[in-house]
Design an enzyme around this catalytic site. Structure first.
Site, PDB file in Angstrom:
ATOM      1  N   ARG A 270       0.693  -1.462  -0.096  1.00  0.00           N
ATOM      2  CA  ARG A 270      -0.029   0.048   0.045  1.00  0.00           C
ATOM      3  C   ARG A 270       0.916   1.254  -0.057  1.00  0.00           C
ATOM      4  O   ARG A 270       1.501   1.862   1.113  1.00  0.00           O
ATOM      5  CB  ARG A 270      -0.784   0.024   1.111  1.00  0.00           C
ATOM      6  N   HIS A 274      -3.961   4.107   4.711  1.00  0.00           N
ATOM      7  CA  HIS A 274      -5.216   3.152   4.589  1.00  0.00           C
ATOM      8  C   HIS A 274      -6.509   4.030   4.100  1.00  0.00           C
ATOM      9  O   HIS A 274      -7.151   3.302   3.356  1.00  0.00           O
ATOM     10  CB  HIS A 274      -5.240   2.722   5.933  1.00  0.00           C
ATOM     11  N   TYR A 283       3.725   6.100  11.546  1.00  0.00           N
ATOM     12  CA  TYR A 283       4.095   4.470  11.702  1.00  0.00           C
ATOM     13  C   TYR A 283       4.669   3.745  10.689  1.00  0.00           C
ATOM     14  O   TYR A 283       5.301   2.619  11.105  1.00  0.00           O
ATOM     15  CB  TYR A 283       2.788   3.596  12.112  1.00  0.00           C
TER      16      TYR A 283
END
Length: 375
Positions: A270, A274, A283
């Protein structure tokens, strides 16, 4: 032969990744899987992947401008989606989650239709969409159980195991790596295995379930879970459109023949967030993102087709112009989407609206009208 491949898969090394096109755009051979399409189909695949990315970027920009409430990017996952869509047959049913923009475009769906879901002017129904495309699920993993039920219905309708392959059908259900931690997905695996249901579980492992890496979710590659339930699992390079198509074609043919379910783990990444509500820089290591950008699914297919002389700069310029028109249409069309009358929702539950709902609708309309009086 599907069963011969299934038996062989059980003996493979744990980390075997089916790949037919390397990140540098070179063809390689796999011992079991081979690309069955034409070169023109690869050109068409690249066009769809380029349009997918352009629309994805435009929709993200629209969300940032406040025109959409949310957007779920597919950036970097175009090959997994377009390659798998290439394998669909006439009687197959497609059950998406919320990140399958490339699948929708491959099926010819108008992007404005699914934009309404993210603008809040529509639910998830797409009236002009293909009949075999079911509603997307925004609840994580729940659609896998629905898909198994549909697959069992195909069995009972005599759509599985017929002598003529063109008479058969199967179900493809999409979900992400995070969904494999949900009970629904594991229950779907149990039912599918017990019923030998004609269903292909297509997991896009983009390696992050929001802020949780796959390595925290599972100590083994996801595709290996299938063995515990009693059906084959395959790990394919999700950034390789040729390999994804080859593996999905095999899995669907096996399911349609009556041999039961398959789990495909499309190992991808990805590149984006998200959703537009997420900030992956909080993160995720930038070096990791850069590493995967070098494995970009569009770059590798474009490199291969240019080297083969199947496309040129003029072709790429033409697709870029097409993408620009599509983006402009999205910008102008988004703000023109008609907002629904909320009072209509009372009439969408029953064929004949019962008296108590008619009364509630009148109360709601009076409540709405009170704002106009007080304005």
């Amino acid at each position: 032969m599907p069963e011969a491949v299934a038996a062989e898969l059980a003996t493979r090394a744990d980390d075997h990744l089916v790949q037919l096109l390397t990140p540098s755009g070179e063809l390689v051979a796999d011992q079991d899987f081979h690309y069955s399409g034409s070169e023109q189909e690869l050109v068409d695949d690249l066009r769809t992947m380029l349009l997918t990315r352009a629309i994805d970027i435009e929709a993200t920009a629209l969300q940032r401008k406040g025109e959409l409430g949310l957007w779920v990017q597919s950036l970097g996952q175009e090959a997994a989606q377009v390659g798998s869509a290439r394998a669909f047959g006439r009687h197959d049913l497609i059950v998406p989650s919320y990140r399958e923009l490339g699948v929708y475009l491959a099926l010819g769906l108008d992007p404005l239709e699914f934009l309404g879901t993210f603008r809040g002017t529509a639910m998830v129904d797409w009236p002009t969409g293909p009949a075999n495309l079911h509603l997307p699920s925004f609840v994580i993993g729940t659609q896998t159980l629905h898909a198994v039920g549909m697959a069992m219905a195909l069995q009972r309708d005599g759509r599985v195991g017929n002598p003529e392959p063109a008479d058969n059908g199967a179900v493809v259900v999409y979900f992400g790596d995070g969904a494999t931690s949900q009970g629904d997905v594991n229950e779907a695996f149990v039912f599918a295995a017990a019923a030998q249901a004609p269903v292909v579980f297509f997991c896009q492992n983009n390696q992050w379930a929001i802020s949780e890496p796959t390595t925290v979710q599972t100590p083994i590659p996801l595709y290996r879970r299938a063995a515990g339930f009693g059906f084959p699992g395959v790990r394919v390079d999700g950034n390789d459109v040729l390999a994804v198509r080859a593996v999905t074609e095999w899995a669907l043919a096996r399911a349609r023949s009556g041999a039961g379910p398959v789990l495909i783990e499309a190992f991808t990444y990805r590149i984006g967030a998200h959703t537009t509500s997420d900030d992956p820089t909080k993160y995720r290591d930038a070096a990791e993102v850069d590493e995967w950008k070098a494995k970009d699914p569009i770059d590798r297919l474009r490199t291969y087709l240019l080297a083969r002389g199947l496309i040129d700069d003029a072709w790429l310029d033409g697709v870029a112009a097409e993408a620009s028109i599509a983006a402009e249409r999205l910008r102008t069309g988004c703000v023109q989407l008609v907002e629904p009358d909320l009072a209509d929702s009372f009439d969408l539950v029953y064929t004949d609206t019962p008296e108590h709902l008619q009364r509630q609708r009148q109360e709601f309309q009076a409540y709405e009208a009170s704002f106009e009086v007080n304005a």
